[in-house]
Write an enzyme that holds these catalytic residues in place. Structure first.
Site, PDB file in Angstrom:
ATOM      1  N   LYS A   1     -13.061   3.959  -0.983  1.00 13.79           N
ATOM      2  CA  LYS A   1     -13.230   2.667  -1.647  1.00 13.79           C
ATOM      3  C   LYS A   1     -14.468   2.708  -2.551  1.00 13.79           C
ATOM      4  O   LYS A   1     -15.467   3.363  -2.217  1.00 13.79           O
ATOM      5  CB  LYS A   1     -13.397   1.544  -0.610  1.00 13.79           C
ATOM      6  CG  LYS A   1     -12.365   1.576   0.514  1.00 13.79           C
ATOM      7  CD  LYS A   1     -10.975   1.200   0.059  1.00 13.79           C
ATOM      8  CE  LYS A   1      -9.948   1.441   1.150  1.00 13.79           C
ATOM      9  NZ  LYS A   1      -8.568   1.407   0.700  1.00 13.79           N
TER      10      LYS A   1
ATOM     11  N   SER B   1       0.827  -1.214   0.000  1.00 17.65           N
ATOM     12  CA  SER B   1       0.000   0.000   0.000  1.00 17.65           C
ATOM     13  C   SER B   1       0.854   1.253   0.000  1.00 17.65           C
ATOM     14  O   SER B   1       0.388   2.320  -0.389  1.00 17.65           O
ATOM     15  CB  SER B   1      -0.876   0.048   1.248  1.00 17.65           C
ATOM     16  OG  SER B   1      -1.816  -0.956   1.215  1.00 17.65           O
TER      17      SER B   1
ATOM     18  N   PRO C   1      -0.234  -2.507   8.437  1.00 12.74           N
ATOM     19  CA  PRO C   1       1.017  -2.677   9.198  1.00 12.74           C
ATOM     20  C   PRO C   1       1.997  -1.506   9.083  1.00 12.74           C
ATOM     21  O   PRO C   1       3.017  -1.508   9.753  1.00 12.74           O
ATOM     22  CB  PRO C   1       1.622  -3.926   8.552  1.00 12.74           C
ATOM     23  CG  PRO C   1       1.122  -3.896   7.137  1.00 12.74           C
ATOM     24  CD  PRO C   1      -0.257  -3.292   7.202  1.00 12.74           C
ATOM     25  N   GLY C   2       1.715  -0.517   8.230  1.00 11.27           N
ATOM     26  CA  GLY C   2       2.578   0.667   8.260  1.00 11.27           C
ATOM     27  C   GLY C   2       3.146   1.115   6.918  1.00 11.27           C
ATOM     28  O   GLY C   2       4.107   1.883   6.885  1.00 11.27           O
ATOM     29  N   GLY C   3       2.552   0.670   5.822  1.00  7.53           N
ATOM     30  CA  GLY C   3       3.049   1.097   4.495  1.00  7.53           C
ATOM     31  C   GLY C   3       3.006   2.611   4.330  1.00  7.53           C
ATOM     32  O   GLY C   3       3.998   3.246   3.968  1.00  7.53           O
TER      33      GLY C   3
HETATM   34  C1  LIG Z   1      -5.909  -1.358   4.045  1.00  6.82           C
HETATM   35  S1  LIG Z   1      -5.383  -1.480   5.671  1.00  6.82           S
HETATM   36  C2  LIG Z   1      -4.264  -0.138   5.806  1.00  6.82           C
HETATM   37  C3  LIG Z   1      -2.937  -0.416   5.206  1.00  6.82           C
HETATM   38  C4  LIG Z   1      -1.943   0.669   5.535  1.00  6.82           C
HETATM   39  N1  LIG Z   1      -2.325   1.959   4.939  1.00  6.82           N
HETATM   40  C5  LIG Z   1      -0.567   0.306   5.057  1.00  6.82           C
HETATM   41  O1  LIG Z   1      -0.068   0.977   4.144  1.00  6.82           O
HETATM   42  O2  LIG Z   1       0.028  -0.628   5.591  1.00  6.82           O
HETATM   43  C6  LIG Z   1      -6.739  -0.892   6.581  1.00  6.82           C
HETATM   44  C7  LIG Z   1      -6.491  -0.754   8.056  1.00  6.82           C
HETATM   45  O3  LIG Z   1      -7.532   0.040   8.581  1.00  6.82           O
HETATM   46  C8  LIG Z   1      -7.749  -0.390   9.908  1.00  6.82           C
HETATM   47  N2  LIG Z   1      -9.047   0.089  10.345  1.00  6.82           N
HETATM   48  C9  LIG Z   1     -10.271  -0.203   9.843  1.00  6.82           C
HETATM   49  N3  LIG Z   1     -11.226   0.460  10.545  1.00  6.82           N
HETATM   50  C10 LIG Z   1     -10.573   1.197  11.482  1.00  6.82           C
HETATM   51  C11 LIG Z   1     -10.989   2.076  12.487  1.00  6.82           C
HETATM   52  N4  LIG Z   1     -12.288   2.360  12.694  1.00  6.82           N
HETATM   53  N5  LIG Z   1     -10.049   2.664  13.272  1.00  6.82           N
HETATM   54  C12 LIG Z   1      -8.746   2.407  13.090  1.00  6.82           C
HETATM   55  N6  LIG Z   1      -8.290   1.564  12.134  1.00  6.82           N
HETATM   56  C13 LIG Z   1      -9.193   0.966  11.361  1.00  6.82           C
HETATM   57  C14 LIG Z   1      -7.610  -1.904   9.842  1.00  6.82           C
HETATM   58  O4  LIG Z   1      -7.275  -2.422  11.107  1.00  6.82           O
HETATM   59  C15 LIG Z   1      -6.484  -2.061   8.805  1.00  6.82           C
HETATM   60  O5  LIG Z   1      -5.243  -2.251   9.459  1.00  6.82           O
END
Ligand SMILES: C[S@@+](CC[C@H](N)C(=O)[O-])C[C@H]1O[C@@H](n2cnc3c(N)ncnc32)[C@H](O)[C@@H]1O
EC number: 2.1.1.186
Length: 356
Positions: free
Chosen positions: A303, A185, A219-221
């Site tokens: 999305k 990501s 995870p932190g991308g």
């Molecule tokens: C697509 S992943 C994010 C990937 C991240 N941007 C990266 O680059 O690694 C979506 C994340 O949103 C988090 N998430 C979903 N709903 C959330 C909420 N209400 N509060 C905090 N985090 C949330 C999920 O736990 C998940 O880790």
């Protein structure tokens, strides 16, 4: 004439709906031709209108188009023996171009043509230069000549203006993500920064020492991109953050809900958000951070799992504008792009215009 637009394969209907609407607003009434999954939309219109669109509709303002150019010729029976001569003949009345981009669509059929594109580059360049159609040295403030191979025997020729095109051939930027980025990501945010922030303003908007909040960070991308630029990041997510990122000392992990988290101080430059959530909820949340003056720049994903994606995008953008208008927030800029690394989603950039 016609205008050609590149988009992600599968998003031709959205790209067509958008150019139809934008051309209409300009007083141009043409029609679109687009084969499903071709990654290409052709907007047919009168000759002078194609040029008008190429000048007046900023590619940067189109969400689903990666690139836009005005068509000069469409050749469909190129001979294997000599593809160059008919192309040069078709371009003889074209204004002097500063660069030549030999392109294909971003599809499997397009990729199969890359060897042909490579092998024709030199002979075509020499022939165009000899005829005075292409400058002998690259000139960046002259139009770009687009040669779009659709098959081994068919090609579309056209031009885009230097002040109104994506600066990347095929509209696809080359992106470098930070070494060891914990998710793919990361490329989305890196591309968003590269494509949506003008080069001249990059340093002022993305620089070391800024504070950032990443909602849905694990995870932190995205966090790794912010860390790469020297920012201090509050990463908000209930999941697990990459250990290496935490060791940088630039990240603080908050295991909280992204919809209720707020920073302690109003010193956040960047809010980024990649939570997989209902787009309208995310749109409202971003607007609320702006209304509360909790951040200065926000980049986030919306999305698009629904069928009528263009209508939905319009609705989300309108929802942000309306919410900001109700709160009498002015002096902001809202843009959106369906980036190369975006699949069923778009990237949106909301920023305050007054301060940098
Ligand atoms: C697509 S992943 C994010 C990937 C991240 N941007 C990266 O680059 O690694 C979506 C994340 O949103 C988090 N998430 C979903 N709903 C959330 C909420 N209400 N509060 C905090 N985090 C949330 C999920 O736990 C998940 O880790």
């Amino acid at each position: 004439m016609a205008v050609l637009l590149y988009c992600r394969a599968g998003f031709e209907a959205e790209c067509a709906a958008e150019i139809q609407e934008r051309a209409g607003a300009l007083g141009v009434y043409g029609y679109c031709k687009a084969q499903p999954d071709s990654g290409l939309v052709t907007y047919e219109c009168k000759p002078e209108e194609g040029d008008h669109i190429a000048r007046k509709i900023p590619v940067s303002s189109l969400i689903f188009a990666r690139q836009l150019f005005a068509r000069v010729a469409d050749l469909n029976d190129l001979s294997v023996d000599d593809r160059v001569a008919p192309m040069v003949a078709a371009l003889k009345d074209t204004q002097l171009c500063g660069r030549l981009w030999i392109e294909t669509t971003d599809t499997n059929d397009g990729r199969a043509l890359s060897a042909l594109c490579k092998s024709i580059t030199k002979p075509l360049t020499v022939a165009l230069q000899t005829e005075g159609i292409l400058a002998t040295k690259e000139i960046t403030n002259r139009p770009v000549l687009h040669v779009l191979f659709r098959s081994t025997h068919s090609v579309v020729l056209g031009y885009s203006y230097s002040y109104n095109h994506s600066p990347f051939p095929m509209g696809i930027p080359r992106i470098r993500t930070p070494k060891g980025a914990p998710s793919r990501s990361a490329a989305k945010l890196a591309e968003g920064f590269k494509v949506m922030i003008p080069e001249a303003e990059y340093e002022a908007r993305v620089s070391s020492g800024m504070n950032a909040v990443d909602l849905g960070a694990c995870p932190g991308g995205w966090t790794s991109v912010l860390v790469y630029y020297g920012m201090m990041v509050s990463a908000v997510d209930n999941g697990a953050m990459d250990a290496g990122l935490m060791e940088t000392g630039q990240v603080k992990h908050f295991r909280e809900d992204g919809f209720s988290f707020l920073p302690k101080k109003r010193n956040v430059r960047w809010l980024v958000c990649d939570m997989v959530e209902k787009p309208v909820r995310v749109a409202h949340l971003m607007a609320d951070w702006f209304i509360g003056e909790w951040c200065h720049d926000a980049m986030f994903n919306l999305k698009l799992p629904m069928k009528k994606r263009y209508a939905a995008v319009r609705q989300y953008m309108d929802a942000i504008h309306e919410r900001l208008a109700e709160a009498e927030v002015r002096g902001y800029e809202l843009t959106a792009k369906h980036l190369y690394h975006d699949r069923e989603e778009i990237t949106v950039y909301l920023r305050k215009k007054l301060k940098t």
